[in-house]
Each structure stands twice: as C-alpha cells, then as structure tokens.
Motif scaffolding. Sequence first.
Motif, PDB file in Angstrom:
ATOM      1  N   GLN A 103      -5.608 -15.447  15.231  1.00 55.07           N
ATOM      2  CA  GLN A 103      -4.820 -14.586  16.112  1.00 55.07           C
ATOM      3  C   GLN A 103      -3.400 -15.115  16.278  1.00 55.07           C
ATOM      4  OE1 GLN A 103      -6.496 -14.154  19.998  1.00 55.07           O
ATOM      5  NE2 GLN A 103      -5.075 -12.574  20.636  1.00 55.07           N
ATOM      6  N   GLU A 104      -3.273 -16.419  16.503  1.00 60.80           N
ATOM      7  CA  GLU A 104      -1.945 -17.008  16.666  1.00 60.80           C
ATOM      8  C   GLU A 104      -1.135 -16.891  15.373  1.00 60.80           C
ATOM      9  OE1 GLU A 104      -2.548 -20.966  17.976  1.00 60.80           O
ATOM     10  OE2 GLU A 104      -3.070 -20.400  20.039  1.00 60.80           O
ATOM     11  N   ARG A 105      -1.794 -17.073  14.243  1.00 62.76           N
ATOM     12  CA  ARG A 105      -1.092 -16.944  12.965  1.00 62.76           C
ATOM     13  C   ARG A 105      -0.612 -15.516  12.757  1.00 62.76           C
ATOM     14  NH1 ARG A 105      -4.384 -17.936   7.508  1.00 62.76           N
ATOM     15  NH2 ARG A 105      -5.338 -16.013   8.288  1.00 62.76           N
ATOM     16  N   GLN A 106      -1.462 -14.538  13.138  1.00 58.66           N
ATOM     17  CA  GLN A 106      -1.068 -13.143  12.994  1.00 58.66           C
ATOM     18  C   GLN A 106       0.104 -12.813  13.911  1.00 58.66           C
ATOM     19  OE1 GLN A 106      -2.269 -11.060  10.715  1.00 58.66           O
ATOM     20  NE2 GLN A 106      -0.732  -9.572  11.374  1.00 58.66           N
ATOM     21  N   GLN A 107       0.060 -13.340  15.152  1.00 56.18           N
ATOM     22  CA  GLN A 107       1.165 -13.122  16.079  1.00 56.18           C
ATOM     23  C   GLN A 107       2.454 -13.737  15.544  1.00 56.18           C
ATOM     24  OE1 GLN A 107      -0.249 -14.780  19.759  1.00 56.18           O
ATOM     25  NE2 GLN A 107      -1.487 -12.998  20.282  1.00 56.18           N
ATOM     26  N   LEU A 108       2.338 -14.919  14.962  1.00 57.55           N
ATOM     27  CA  LEU A 108       3.509 -15.574  14.390  1.00 57.55           C
ATOM     28  C   LEU A 108       4.069 -14.765  13.220  1.00 57.55           C
ATOM     29  CD1 LEU A 108       5.376 -18.016  14.421  1.00 57.55           C
ATOM     30  CD2 LEU A 108       3.770 -19.196  12.923  1.00 57.55           C
ATOM     31  N   LYS A 109       3.178 -14.245  12.373  1.00 63.83           N
ATOM     32  CA  LYS A 109       3.628 -13.427  11.249  1.00 63.83           C
ATOM     33  C   LYS A 109       4.314 -12.159  11.746  1.00 63.83           C
ATOM     34  CE  LYS A 109       0.946 -12.838   7.729  1.00 63.83           C
ATOM     35  NZ  LYS A 109      -0.250 -12.510   6.911  1.00 63.83           N
ATOM     36  N   THR A 110       3.762 -11.571  12.835  1.00 65.95           N
ATOM     37  CA  THR A 110       4.374 -10.373  13.402  1.00 65.95           C
ATOM     38  C   THR A 110       5.765 -10.675  13.937  1.00 65.95           C
ATOM     39  OG1 THR A 110       2.184  -9.512  14.013  1.00 65.95           O
ATOM     40  CG2 THR A 110       4.104  -8.547  15.114  1.00 65.95           C
ATOM     41  N   THR A 167       8.104 -11.049  11.082  1.00 63.27           N
ATOM     42  CA  THR A 167       8.429  -9.733  10.528  1.00 63.27           C
ATOM     43  C   THR A 167       9.445  -9.007  11.400  1.00 63.27           C
ATOM     44  OG1 THR A 167       6.212  -9.560   9.544  1.00 63.27           O
ATOM     45  CG2 THR A 167       7.473  -7.518   9.813  1.00 63.27           C
ATOM     46  N   ASN A 168       9.222  -9.057  12.734  1.00 67.55           N
ATOM     47  CA  ASN A 168      10.153  -8.394  13.652  1.00 67.55           C
ATOM     48  C   ASN A 168      11.541  -9.016  13.584  1.00 67.55           C
ATOM     49  OD1 ASN A 168       8.085  -6.714  14.512  1.00 67.55           O
ATOM     50  ND2 ASN A 168       7.563  -7.985  16.274  1.00 67.55           N
ATOM     51  N   LEU A 169      11.585 -10.346  13.540  1.00 69.15           N
ATOM     52  CA  LEU A 169      12.879 -11.022  13.449  1.00 69.15           C
ATOM     53  C   LEU A 169      13.588 -10.685  12.142  1.00 69.15           C
ATOM     54  CD1 LEU A 169      11.998 -14.542  14.915  1.00 69.15           C
ATOM     55  CD2 LEU A 169      13.405 -12.773  15.973  1.00 69.15           C
ATOM     56  N   THR A 170      12.802 -10.589  11.072  1.00 66.01           N
ATOM     57  CA  THR A 170      13.394 -10.224   9.780  1.00 66.01           C
ATOM     58  C   THR A 170      13.972  -8.814   9.829  1.00 66.01           C
ATOM     59  OG1 THR A 170      11.807 -11.656   8.629  1.00 66.01           O
ATOM     60  CG2 THR A 170      12.944  -9.985   7.316  1.00 66.01           C
ATOM     61  N   GLU A 171      13.217  -7.890  10.450  1.00 63.58           N
ATOM     62  CA  GLU A 171      13.710  -6.515  10.572  1.00 63.58           C
ATOM     63  C   GLU A 171      14.966  -6.461  11.438  1.00 63.58           C
ATOM     64  OE1 GLU A 171      10.497  -4.240  12.081  1.00 63.58           O
ATOM     65  OE2 GLU A 171       9.372  -4.221  10.188  1.00 63.58           O
ATOM     66  N   GLU A 172      14.961  -7.216  12.550  1.00 64.04           N
ATOM     67  CA  GLU A 172      16.143  -7.243  13.411  1.00 64.04           C
ATOM     68  C   GLU A 172      17.345  -7.811  12.665  1.00 64.04           C
ATOM     69  OE1 GLU A 172      15.200  -9.374  16.928  1.00 64.04           O
ATOM     70  OE2 GLU A 172      13.764  -7.885  17.669  1.00 64.04           O
TER      71      GLU A 172
END
Length: 211
Positions: free
Chosen positions: A70-77, A80-85
């Motif tokens: 779960q923590e790894r998935q949150q980190l990946k999310t 991803t969000n930071l990359t999009e921003e």
Amino acid sequence: MKHKKETEDFNTEDPRTPRHTEDFNTEEPRTPRHTGSDGVTISRAAAVVFVLLCVLLMTARIILCATFTQERQQLKTKITNLTEEREQLLTKIINLTQERNDLQKLFADGWKCHQSTLYFFSSEKKSWTESRRYCRERGTDLIIINNREEQDFVKNICGSEHFWIGLTDVEEEGRWKWVDGSNSNITSGFWKSGEPNDYQGKEDCANTHLN
C-alpha cells in the motif's frame, strides 16, 4: 543328697538393643518418568503451539506485505502526480514564453495595451466594411467601447485622426448596435454634439472624433 548347682553364665553387661542395619540410597529421589498417554498429550500440545506460532508469523508477514504494498502504491501515485504537475508547469512555462514573445512582436507592430486588452490602430485608409474584414481575418474585430475610461483612452490614441469603431445601424436605421450585437453604453454623452444625424442618409457606421 547332693544337689548340683546349676550355673549359667550371664553377660553382666547391660543388655544392648540389637542393631539393625539397612541399605539406604543417599541420592535424591528422582521424578518418576511417565510414559504412554502423558507423552502423547505433551507432544500434541507442542504441535498446537508450533502451529499457532506459524499462523501468527504468517499473519504478521501478510500484514507487513500488505502495508508495504500500500505504501509503495501511494508513493508511486505521488511520483506520478508530481510528474504530471511538473509536465503541466513546463507546458505553462512554454505557453507563457510563447505568449510573451507574441506580445513583444505585437507591441513591435504597433499594438497598444489598456486594462489587459490589446488595441491596434491601423493607418491604412479603408471603409468600415473593409476595416472590419481586416480585423476579422486576424482573429479580432472592430473596437467595442465599454465605458467612459476606455473611450477616453481611444480618443487620446486617435487624436485628430478618425478611426472606425464597431458600431453600426446598418441593419435597422436609427438602432445602433455594437458588432457583438449589444447596444450598451450608447448614451447621449457618448456621441458628439448633433450626432448621430444620418447625414444625407448615408451614415450607418461610427468613428472616433476629437471634440
């Protein structure tokens, strides 16, 4: 008759209590060993404890794995969000840079800015219809004056020159409208004294005039 005196020998010492001797084991008593059904019970209890420990260990491992996943998935999310921003910011920077370059080019070509609106005053001599076509071909239109401040700005730029504005009564004589279809801010103070007068029945468009 002689009597024979019978004598007996007696031990004159005090009689002693006979001594009894027994062999005693001086070692400490040992716990009796149990065999049979008791051994089976202990083995079964140990097996149950071992199984419980295995279950607890497996449960803890599953919980840790789930938490880590779960923590790894949150980190990946988040990544991803930071990359999009970041991509959005880069796009905005590119767009702003392009807008800045476009504005610099427009200012170099003679465009004026007033209250976040750009104005272009052409020195070419054209009719009202030709002037509007010229503007529309460049993605703009003839000016619509929304307030007194804007009207004063236009007058100051135009000076004594006459420039067409986006006001006409060509559709219906005497009913003046802006090119966007509205008729707001067309008050008595907007017109020059004596206007509009439809001089010789040929005046259907408005232009600037320095009072």
